[in-house]
Design a protein around this motif. Structure first.
Motif, mmCIF file in Angstrom:
data_model
loop_
_atom_site.group_PDB
_atom_site.id
_atom_site.type_symbol
_atom_site.label_atom_id
_atom_site.label_comp_id
_atom_site.label_asym_id
_atom_site.label_seq_id
_atom_site.Cartn_x
_atom_site.Cartn_y
_atom_site.Cartn_z
ATOM 1 N N ARG A 164 40.456 37.517 41.994
ATOM 2 C CA ARG A 164 40.603 36.425 41.026
ATOM 3 C C ARG A 164 41.158 36.981 39.711
ATOM 4 N NH1 ARG A 164 38.348 31.169 40.705
ATOM 5 N NH2 ARG A 164 37.062 31.524 42.535
ATOM 6 N N TYR A 165 40.671 38.145 39.297
ATOM 7 C CA TYR A 165 41.140 38.774 38.051
ATOM 8 C C TYR A 165 42.653 38.996 38.099
ATOM 9 C CZ TYR A 165 41.345 41.883 34.025
ATOM 10 O OH TYR A 165 41.651 42.440 32.807
ATOM 11 N N ASN A 166 43.119 39.412 39.245
ATOM 12 C CA ASN A 166 44.532 39.733 39.424
ATOM 13 C C ASN A 166 45.374 38.543 39.868
ATOM 14 O OD1 ASN A 166 46.588 40.894 41.797
ATOM 15 N ND2 ASN A 166 46.697 41.988 39.846
ATOM 16 N N GLY A 167 44.753 37.440 40.176
ATOM 17 C CA GLY A 167 45.508 36.293 40.668
ATOM 18 C C GLY A 167 45.907 36.451 42.123
ATOM 19 N N SER A 168 45.173 37.281 42.855
ATOM 20 C CA SER A 168 45.505 37.535 44.259
ATOM 21 C C SER A 168 44.276 37.342 45.144
ATOM 22 C CB SER A 168 46.057 38.950 44.421
ATOM 23 O OG SER A 168 45.086 39.913 44.036
#
Length: 186
Positions: A164-168
């Motif tokens: 989630r932090y990385n958008g992945s």
């Protein structure tokens, strides 16, 4: 804008609808302007910190050759990680993957600084000052607070929180890279 060698590999953090209580908690988490000043319950804790600082400083010397910059960075990373209830080694591993310890890193998606914080966060929980994301303590404070929020949202599941932090979220490459890097900082 800034032209930097090698693009940072941050994904695109998603701006999500946040409950007012979450938004307020995050805003309060990044608001405190006090510089890092570690406190210790006893001498054993102080000695463990000093050993950690010396060990990490030696490991990070190639990436941050200036002693003062490196020690300030490590002290701030330790302080902000602990403040957010995170392992400092995890934060160092995330920074290794996100920006390779480059203060002025900018990803293709526009994420900024050491922890590759997306500028929309300054509108959501900050003071709208996007350039502050290049300030070391500000960037580390935002990044640690955001990662803590994602860990809480994911019920403590680090793998999903990192995605989630990385958008992945749901894809293994990024969480696996951070977890592998974290092993270098334990």
């Amino acid at each position: 804008m800034l032209a930097l060698p090698g693009a940072a590999i941050a994904g695109n953090q998603k701006e999500e609808a946040l409950a007012d209580s979450v938004r307020l908690a995050l805003a309060n988490a990044i608001k405190d302007p006090a510089p890092p000043s570690p406190t210790f319950r006893n001498d054993a804790d102080r000695q463990r910190y000093q050993l950690w600082l010396a060990t990490m400083s030696a490991r990070l010397q190639r990436k941050l050759p200036d002693d003062q910059t490196r020690n300030e960075f490590l002290a701030t990373a330790w302080y902000e990680a602990r403040r957010a209830g995170l392992d400092p080694g995890l934060v160092l591993g995330l920074i290794q993957v996100e920006s390779a310890y480059r203060k002025y890193a900018v990803s293709i998606a526009g994420a900024r600084g050491y922890m590759q914080v997306m500028p929309f966060w300054t509108n959501v929980i900050g003071d709208r000052n996007r350039s502050a994301l290049f300030h070391m303590q500000t960037n580390l404070r935002y990044g640690c607070a955001i990662l803590r929020m994602y860990l809480d949202m994911e019920g403590g599941n680090l793998y999903l929180a990192l995605g989630r932090y990385n958008g992945s979220r749901g894809r293994p490459d990024y969480p696996n890279a951070v977890l592998k890097a974290w092993n270098n900082w334990k």
